[in-house]
Design a protein around this motif. Structure first.
Motif, PDB file in Angstrom:
ATOM      1  N   ALA A  85      15.451   1.002  37.639  1.00 23.63           N
ATOM      2  CA  ALA A  85      16.690   1.741  37.906  1.00 23.63           C
ATOM      3  C   ALA A  85      16.456   2.773  39.004  1.00 23.63           C
ATOM      4  N   TYR A  86      15.313   3.438  38.946  1.00 19.47           N
ATOM      5  CA  TYR A  86      14.972   4.419  39.980  1.00 19.47           C
ATOM      6  C   TYR A  86      14.911   3.739  41.349  1.00 19.47           C
ATOM      7  N   VAL A  87      14.242   2.590  41.422  1.00 25.31           N
ATOM      8  CA  VAL A  87      14.109   1.862  42.691  1.00 25.31           C
ATOM      9  C   VAL A  87      15.481   1.405  43.189  1.00 25.31           C
ATOM     10  N   ALA A  88      16.331   0.940  42.278  1.00 27.93           N
ATOM     11  CA  ALA A  88      17.678   0.527  42.673  1.00 27.93           C
ATOM     12  C   ALA A  88      18.456   1.718  43.230  1.00 27.93           C
ATOM     13  N   GLY A  89      18.314   2.872  42.605  1.00 26.45           N
ATOM     14  CA  GLY A  89      18.973   4.072  43.115  1.00 26.45           C
ATOM     15  C   GLY A  89      18.410   4.498  44.454  1.00 26.45           C
ATOM     16  N   TYR A  90      17.109   4.381  44.595  1.00 30.56           N
ATOM     17  CA  TYR A  90      16.441   4.758  45.837  1.00 30.56           C
ATOM     18  C   TYR A  90      16.883   3.858  46.987  1.00 30.56           C
ATOM     19  N   SER A  91      17.222   2.619  46.660  1.00 26.20           N
ATOM     20  CA  SER A  91      17.656   1.690  47.711  1.00 26.20           C
ATOM     21  C   SER A  91      18.948   2.154  48.353  1.00 26.20           C
ATOM     22  N   GLY A  92      19.692   3.006  47.665  1.00 24.73           N
ATOM     23  CA  GLY A  92      20.886   3.591  48.251  1.00 24.73           C
ATOM     24  C   GLY A  92      22.113   2.716  48.200  1.00 24.73           C
ATOM     25  N   SER A  93      22.069   1.645  47.435  1.00 18.16           N
ATOM     26  CA  SER A  93      23.239   0.772  47.328  1.00 18.16           C
ATOM     27  C   SER A  93      24.426   1.576  46.818  1.00 18.16           C
ATOM     28  N   GLY A  94      25.569   1.354  47.411  1.00 19.05           N
ATOM     29  CA  GLY A  94      26.755   2.126  47.057  1.00 19.05           C
ATOM     30  C   GLY A  94      27.597   1.517  45.960  1.00 19.05           C
ATOM     31  N   LEU A  95      27.056   0.578  45.210  1.00 18.89           N
ATOM     32  CA  LEU A  95      27.842  -0.106  44.179  1.00 18.89           C
ATOM     33  C   LEU A  95      28.326   0.832  43.079  1.00 18.89           C
ATOM     34  N   TRP A  96      27.613   1.886  42.809  1.00 15.28           N
ATOM     35  CA  TRP A  96      27.939   2.743  41.674  1.00 15.28           C
ATOM     36  C   TRP A  96      28.359   4.149  42.096  1.00 15.28           C
ATOM     37  N   HIS A  97      28.443   4.434  43.360  1.00 11.54           N
ATOM     38  CA  HIS A  97      28.669   5.795  43.845  1.00 11.54           C
ATOM     39  C   HIS A  97      30.009   6.387  43.416  1.00 11.54           C
ATOM     40  N   GLU A  98      30.972   5.577  43.070  1.00 13.20           N
ATOM     41  CA  GLU A  98      32.275   6.076  42.638  1.00 13.20           C
ATOM     42  C   GLU A  98      32.392   6.118  41.111  1.00 13.20           C
ATOM     43  N   ASN A  99      31.388   5.621  40.410  1.00 12.00           N
ATOM     44  CA  ASN A  99      31.404   5.591  38.945  1.00 12.00           C
ATOM     45  C   ASN A  99      31.347   7.019  38.418  1.00 12.00           C
ATOM     46  N   PRO A 100      32.295   7.419  37.545  1.00 12.06           N
ATOM     47  CA  PRO A 100      32.298   8.795  37.038  1.00 12.06           C
ATOM     48  C   PRO A 100      31.035   9.145  36.241  1.00 12.06           C
ATOM     49  N   ASN A 101      30.477   8.177  35.508  1.00 15.00           N
ATOM     50  CA  ASN A 101      29.241   8.446  34.766  1.00 15.00           C
ATOM     51  C   ASN A 101      28.074   8.701  35.713  1.00 15.00           C
ATOM     52  N   TYR A 102      28.035   7.959  36.811  1.00 14.94           N
ATOM     53  CA  TYR A 102      26.998   8.162  37.817  1.00 14.94           C
ATOM     54  C   TYR A 102      27.125   9.557  38.434  1.00 14.94           C
ATOM     55  N   LEU A 103      28.336   9.950  38.743  1.00 14.61           N
ATOM     56  CA  LEU A 103      28.552  11.271  39.338  1.00 14.61           C
ATOM     57  C   LEU A 103      28.151  12.384  38.370  1.00 14.61           C
ATOM     58  N   ALA A 121      15.734   9.805  27.890  1.00 15.65           N
ATOM     59  CA  ALA A 121      14.676   8.868  27.496  1.00 15.65           C
ATOM     60  C   ALA A 121      14.402   8.930  25.998  1.00 15.65           C
ATOM     61  N   ALA A 122      14.507  10.114  25.409  1.00 13.58           N
ATOM     62  CA  ALA A 122      14.205  10.287  23.990  1.00 13.58           C
ATOM     63  C   ALA A 122      15.388   9.946  23.090  1.00 13.58           C
ATOM     64  N   SER A 123      16.546   9.770  23.660  1.00 10.68           N
ATOM     65  CA  SER A 123      17.747   9.527  22.863  1.00 10.68           C
ATOM     66  C   SER A 123      18.196   8.073  22.986  1.00 10.68           C
ATOM     67  N   PRO A 124      19.195   7.686  22.200  1.00 15.23           N
ATOM     68  CA  PRO A 124      19.719   6.324  22.315  1.00 15.23           C
ATOM     69  C   PRO A 124      20.560   6.100  23.575  1.00 15.23           C
ATOM     70  N   MET A 125      20.828   7.161  24.324  1.00 10.31           N
ATOM     71  CA  MET A 125      21.634   7.018  25.538  1.00 10.31           C
ATOM     72  C   MET A 125      20.857   6.228  26.586  1.00 10.31           C
ATOM     73  N   PRO A 126      21.551   5.387  27.366  1.00 11.74           N
ATOM     74  CA  PRO A 126      20.837   4.601  28.387  1.00 11.74           C
ATOM     75  C   PRO A 126      20.320   5.492  29.518  1.00 11.74           C
ATOM     76  N   LEU A 127      19.081   5.265  29.881  1.00 18.31           N
ATOM     77  CA  LEU A 127      18.440   6.042  30.940  1.00 18.31           C
ATOM     78  C   LEU A 127      18.737   5.474  32.325  1.00 18.31           C
ATOM     79  N   ASP A 128      19.294   4.278  32.403  1.00 20.06           N
ATOM     80  CA  ASP A 128      19.513   3.623  33.691  1.00 20.06           C
ATOM     81  C   ASP A 128      20.343   4.468  34.652  1.00 20.06           C
ATOM     82  N   ILE A 129      21.422   5.061  34.174  1.00 18.82           N
ATOM     83  CA  ILE A 129      22.302   5.827  35.060  1.00 18.82           C
ATOM     84  C   ILE A 129      21.573   7.047  35.621  1.00 18.82           C
ATOM     85  N   ILE A 130      20.701   7.642  34.805  1.00 18.57           N
ATOM     86  CA  ILE A 130      19.899   8.777  35.276  1.00 18.57           C
ATOM     87  C   ILE A 130      18.877   8.275  36.299  1.00 18.57           C
ATOM     88  N   GLY A 131      18.293   7.116  36.051  1.00 14.62           N
ATOM     89  CA  GLY A 131      17.336   6.535  36.993  1.00 14.62           C
ATOM     90  C   GLY A 131      17.981   6.223  38.335  1.00 14.62           C
TER      91      GLY A 131
END
Length: 168
Positions: A85-103, A121-131
Motif C-alpha cells: 500500500a505504501y509503494v502504491a501511494g508512493y507511485s502517486g497514482s491519482g485513483l484515490w485522491h478524491e476519496n474522502p477516507n483517503y483525504l 495497525a493494532a486495530s481491526p481498521m484497514p491500514l491500506d488507506i494509511i499506507g
C-alpha cells in the motif's frame, strides 16, 4: 518518473490480483508453523484492492502453536505485506485522491504521524488507506514500517491468545 510510478502501481496491482487468484493455496500456509504464519500474514496483508482477511486464520494457529510466536511471525509478515500500500501511494497514482477516507487519512498522518500508523495497525481498521497516504506524502518508508510492525504484532498476538484460550 511517471513511468516508474506506473510500473510500481502495476506491480502492486499484479501482486494483489495474483494473491487473490491463489488464495486457496495461501490458506494452506498455516500448516507450515511459524514460517507459514509469517508467509500467510505477508500475503494477506499485501493485497490492497481485494481484501484477504487473515484474522480467522490466526485464531486456530494460536491454538495449535505458541501464540506469542504466532503473533510475532504474523506481525512481521503483516508489516512487510502492508508495504505494498505504501509503494502504491508512493507511485502517486491519482485513483484515490478524491476519496474522502483517503483525504482523512492524509490529514491524520500530517497531524499524528507515526502514531496513527500504529493505531490502525493494532486495530481491526484497514491500514491500506494509511499506507497509501503515507507513500503519497513521501513519509520515509521506515516511518511507516516501524510503527506498523509493533501494531500488527500486538493485534495478531492478541488474536493468537484468543485462539489459544478459547479454541476447542
Amino acid at each position: 518518473r511517471n513511468y516508474l510510478a506506473i510500473v510500481m502501481f502495476l506491480l502492486v496491482l499484479g501482486v494483489t490480483i495474483a494473491l487473490f487468484i491463489f488464495r486457496n493455496e495461501i490458506n494452506k500456509l498455516g500448516n507450515y508453523g511459524y514460517l507459514g504464519t509469517f508467509l500467510l500474514s505477508l500475503a494477506t496483508n499485501a493485497t490492497i484492492i481485494l481484501p484477504m482477511p487473515n484474522i480467522l486464520m490466526i485464531l486456530p494457529l494460536g491454538a495449535t502453536f505458541n501464540p506469542l510466536y504466532i503473533g510475532l511471525a504474523a506481525g512481521l509478515g503483516g508489516a512487510i505485506g502492508e508495504m505494498t500500500a505504501y509503494v502504491a501511494g508512493y507511485s502517486g497514482s491519482g485513483l484515490w485522491h478524491e476519496n474522502p477516507n483517503y483525504l482523512k487519512a492524509k490529514g491524520w498522518l500530517k497531524k499524528w504521524g507515526m502514531l496513527i500508523v500504529f493505531v490502525f495497525a493494532a486495530s481491526p481498521m484497514p491500514l491500506d488507506i494509511i499506507g497509501l497516504a503515507a507513500g503519497n506524502l513521501r513519509l520515509p518508508a521506515w516511518k511507516f514500517f516501524l510503527p506498523a510492525w509493533p501494531g500488527k504484532t500486538v493485534k495478531y498476538t492478541v488474536l493468537a491468545y484468543i485462539g489459544y484460550w478459547g479454541w476447542e
